[in-house]
Design a protein around this motif. Sequence first.
Motif, PDB file in Angstrom:
ATOM      1  N   LEU A   1      22.202 -12.210  64.301  1.00 42.64           N
ATOM      2  CA  LEU A   1      21.333 -12.716  65.367  1.00 42.64           C
ATOM      3  C   LEU A   1      20.948 -11.635  66.372  1.00 42.64           C
ATOM      4  N   THR A   2      21.820 -10.636  66.534  1.00 41.45           N
ATOM      5  CA  THR A   2      21.513  -9.557  67.470  1.00 41.45           C
ATOM      6  C   THR A   2      20.826  -8.376  66.786  1.00 41.45           C
ATOM      7  N   GLY A   3      20.610  -8.500  65.461  1.00 42.53           N
ATOM      8  CA  GLY A   3      19.912  -7.447  64.731  1.00 42.53           C
ATOM      9  C   GLY A   3      20.792  -6.299  64.286  1.00 42.53           C
ATOM     10  N   ASP A   4      22.100  -6.458  64.365  1.00 41.03           N
ATOM     11  CA  ASP A   4      23.038  -5.393  63.991  1.00 41.03           C
ATOM     12  C   ASP A   4      23.519  -5.628  62.559  1.00 41.03           C
ATOM     13  N   GLN A   5      22.661  -5.276  61.593  1.00 42.52           N
ATOM     14  CA  GLN A   5      22.968  -5.500  60.180  1.00 42.52           C
ATOM     15  C   GLN A   5      24.197  -4.713  59.719  1.00 42.52           C
ATOM     16  N   ASP A   6      24.383  -3.503  60.240  1.00 39.85           N
ATOM     17  CA  ASP A   6      25.530  -2.693  59.810  1.00 39.85           C
ATOM     18  C   ASP A   6      26.851  -3.359  60.174  1.00 39.85           C
ATOM     19  N   SER A   7      26.961  -3.841  61.398  1.00 40.78           N
ATOM     20  CA  SER A   7      28.188  -4.523  61.817  1.00 40.78           C
ATOM     21  C   SER A   7      28.354  -5.843  61.072  1.00 40.78           C
ATOM     22  N   ALA A   8      27.244  -6.534  60.832  1.00 38.60           N
ATOM     23  CA  ALA A   8      27.304  -7.792  60.068  1.00 38.60           C
ATOM     24  C   ALA A   8      27.834  -7.518  58.668  1.00 38.60           C
ATOM     25  N   ARG A   9      27.315  -6.484  58.029  1.00 39.66           N
ATOM     26  CA  ARG A   9      27.754  -6.135  56.683  1.00 39.66           C
ATOM     27  C   ARG A   9      29.231  -5.750  56.666  1.00 39.66           C
ATOM     28  N   GLN A  10      29.669  -5.029  57.697  1.00 43.02           N
ATOM     29  CA  GLN A  10      31.071  -4.620  57.785  1.00 43.02           C
ATOM     30  C   GLN A  10      31.985  -5.849  57.808  1.00 43.02           C
ATOM     31  N   GLN A  11      31.630  -6.855  58.594  1.00 42.11           N
ATOM     32  CA  GLN A  11      32.424  -8.086  58.640  1.00 42.11           C
ATOM     33  C   GLN A  11      32.327  -8.835  57.309  1.00 42.11           C
ATOM     34  N   TYR A  12      31.123  -8.923  56.768  1.00 42.98           N
ATOM     35  CA  TYR A  12      30.878  -9.624  55.509  1.00 42.98           C
ATOM     36  C   TYR A  12      31.728  -9.042  54.384  1.00 42.98           C
ATOM     37  N   ASN A  13      31.833  -7.715  54.357  1.00 42.93           N
ATOM     38  CA  ASN A  13      32.602  -7.055  53.301  1.00 42.93           C
ATOM     39  C   ASN A  13      34.096  -7.341  53.389  1.00 42.93           C
ATOM     40  N   GLN A  14      34.562  -7.845  54.509  1.00 44.82           N
ATOM     41  CA  GLN A  14      35.976  -8.171  54.679  1.00 44.82           C
ATOM     42  C   GLN A  14      36.275  -9.655  54.448  1.00 44.82           C
ATOM     43  N   VAL A  15      35.230 -10.416  54.139  1.00 46.20           N
ATOM     44  CA  VAL A  15      35.383 -11.848  53.889  1.00 46.20           C
ATOM     45  C   VAL A  15      35.884 -12.049  52.466  1.00 46.20           C
ATOM     46  N   ASP A  16      36.770 -13.012  52.296  1.00 47.24           N
ATOM     47  CA  ASP A  16      37.244 -13.386  50.968  1.00 47.24           C
ATOM     48  C   ASP A  16      36.020 -13.658  50.092  1.00 47.24           C
ATOM     49  N   PRO A  17      35.947 -13.025  48.904  1.00 52.16           N
ATOM     50  CA  PRO A  17      34.759 -13.171  48.055  1.00 52.16           C
ATOM     51  C   PRO A  17      34.349 -14.617  47.764  1.00 52.16           C
ATOM     52  N   GLN A  18      35.288 -15.535  47.740  1.00 48.91           N
ATOM     53  CA  GLN A  18      34.919 -16.921  47.464  1.00 48.91           C
ATOM     54  C   GLN A  18      34.075 -17.540  48.578  1.00 48.91           C
ATOM     55  N   PHE A  19      34.069 -16.911  49.754  1.00 48.14           N
ATOM     56  CA  PHE A  19      33.284 -17.424  50.876  1.00 48.14           C
ATOM     57  C   PHE A  19      32.018 -16.617  51.139  1.00 48.14           C
ATOM     58  N   GLN A  20      31.823 -15.532  50.427  1.00 51.32           N
ATOM     59  CA  GLN A  20      30.685 -14.655  50.695  1.00 51.32           C
ATOM     60  C   GLN A  20      29.342 -15.294  50.387  1.00 51.32           C
ATOM     61  N   ASP A  21      29.312 -16.313  49.532  1.00 53.31           N
ATOM     62  CA  ASP A  21      28.040 -16.976  49.219  1.00 53.31           C
ATOM     63  C   ASP A  21      27.361 -17.525  50.472  1.00 53.31           C
ATOM     64  N   ALA A  22      28.147 -17.804  51.511  1.00 56.21           N
ATOM     65  CA  ALA A  22      27.589 -18.382  52.738  1.00 56.21           C
ATOM     66  C   ALA A  22      26.512 -17.486  53.351  1.00 56.21           C
ATOM     67  N   LEU A  23      26.623 -16.175  53.163  1.00 61.76           N
ATOM     68  CA  LEU A  23      25.650 -15.269  53.764  1.00 61.76           C
ATOM     69  C   LEU A  23      24.891 -14.442  52.740  1.00 61.76           C
ATOM     70  N   ARG A  24      25.096 -14.718  51.469  1.00 60.62           N
ATOM     71  CA  ARG A  24      24.397 -13.947  50.440  1.00 60.62           C
ATOM     72  C   ARG A  24      22.886 -14.123  50.624  1.00 60.62           C
ATOM     73  N   GLY A  25      22.195 -13.017  50.595  1.00 61.89           N
ATOM     74  CA  GLY A  25      20.751 -13.051  50.802  1.00 61.89           C
ATOM     75  C   GLY A  25      20.350 -12.881  52.248  1.00 61.89           C
ATOM     76  N   ILE A  26      21.269 -13.150  53.163  1.00 60.24           N
ATOM     77  CA  ILE A  26      20.984 -12.940  54.586  1.00 60.24           C
ATOM     78  C   ILE A  26      21.421 -11.538  54.989  1.00 60.24           C
ATOM     79  N   ILE A  27      22.562 -11.144  54.449  1.00 64.18           N
ATOM     80  CA  ILE A  27      23.050  -9.778  54.659  1.00 64.18           C
ATOM     81  C   ILE A  27      22.351  -8.903  53.637  1.00 64.18           C
ATOM     82  N   ASP A  28      21.611  -7.912  54.117  1.00 62.33           N
ATOM     83  CA  ASP A  28      20.942  -6.980  53.196  1.00 62.33           C
ATOM     84  C   ASP A  28      21.995  -6.165  52.480  1.00 62.33           C
ATOM     85  N   GLU A  29      21.871  -6.062  51.179  1.00 61.65           N
ATOM     86  CA  GLU A  29      22.791  -5.230  50.414  1.00 61.65           C
ATOM     87  C   GLU A  29      22.448  -3.770  50.667  1.00 61.65           C
ATOM     88  N   PRO A  30      23.461  -2.906  50.736  1.00 63.44           N
ATOM     89  CA  PRO A  30      23.191  -1.480  50.996  1.00 63.44           C
ATOM     90  C   PRO A  30      22.432  -0.824  49.861  1.00 63.44           C
TER      91      PRO A  30
END
Length: 75
Positions: free
Chosen positions: A46-75
């Motif tokens: 929401l604040t436009g900080d994709q790098d920090s968002a991705r950093q948090q996303y990468n630490q999420v248990d993979p079974q829950f990552q679908d919640a943001l798939r497609g919203i977090i730009d893949e590197p």
Amino acid sequence: QDPKLVEQMESRLAGHDLALDAFNQALSIDSSNSGIRLNIAIVYILTGDQDSARQQYNQVDPQFQDALRGIIDEP
């Protein structure tokens, strides 16, 4: 610049800061909680900080990552 618009944006940013503070405090209690990390990632999106968002996303248990798939730009 419209002073009312500037005020609204500052208010939103302050709200995001408060949310991040609360989520980070919760994370300090339970660092393995994927829900907290997903919420932090959403605030960063929401604040436009994709790098920090991705950093948090990468630490999420993979079974829950679908919640943001497609919203977090893949590197």
